[in-house]
Write an enzyme that holds these catalytic residues in place. Sequence first.
Site, PDB file in Angstrom:
ATOM      1  N   ARG A  18       0.821  -1.212   0.000  1.00  0.00           N
ATOM      2  CA  ARG A  18       0.000   0.000   0.000  1.00  0.00           C
ATOM      3  C   ARG A  18       0.856   1.263   0.000  1.00  0.00           C
ATOM      4  NH1 ARG A  18      -3.596  -0.487   4.978  1.00  0.00           N
ATOM      5  NH2 ARG A  18      -1.728  -1.547   5.669  1.00  0.00           N
ATOM      6  N   ASN A  36      -6.197  -2.630   2.285  1.00  0.00           N
ATOM      7  CA  ASN A  36      -6.161  -4.078   2.448  1.00  0.00           C
ATOM      8  C   ASN A  36      -7.581  -4.609   2.556  1.00  0.00           C
ATOM      9  OD1 ASN A  36      -3.376  -4.305   2.464  1.00  0.00           O
ATOM     10  ND2 ASN A  36      -3.214  -4.305   4.682  1.00  0.00           N
TER      11      ASN A  36
END
Length: 88
Positions: A18, A36
Amino acid sequence: MNARHLRVEGRVQGVGYRDWMVQEATRLGLSGWVRNLPDGSVEAVVAGPEPAVQALLTACRRGPTLARVDRIEESFVEPPDMPGFHRR
């Protein structure tokens, strides 16, 4: 402006995917978000000029050093309302 919804599968959680994606998207001037999912995948929406979106999609297939990308599901979506690229 083109926008895509992505679902990235593989070893993409716990490896900095990320944060890496935020850096890459910001460098390319894209907007959107990344987060996520409970199943271990990563979900994102990316929007911007088509060449920049394609550059990020190409980079996402590799990911950061510790990641292993097995599959990316991609679909067209409406661009996000917020400017910039954010981690959720």
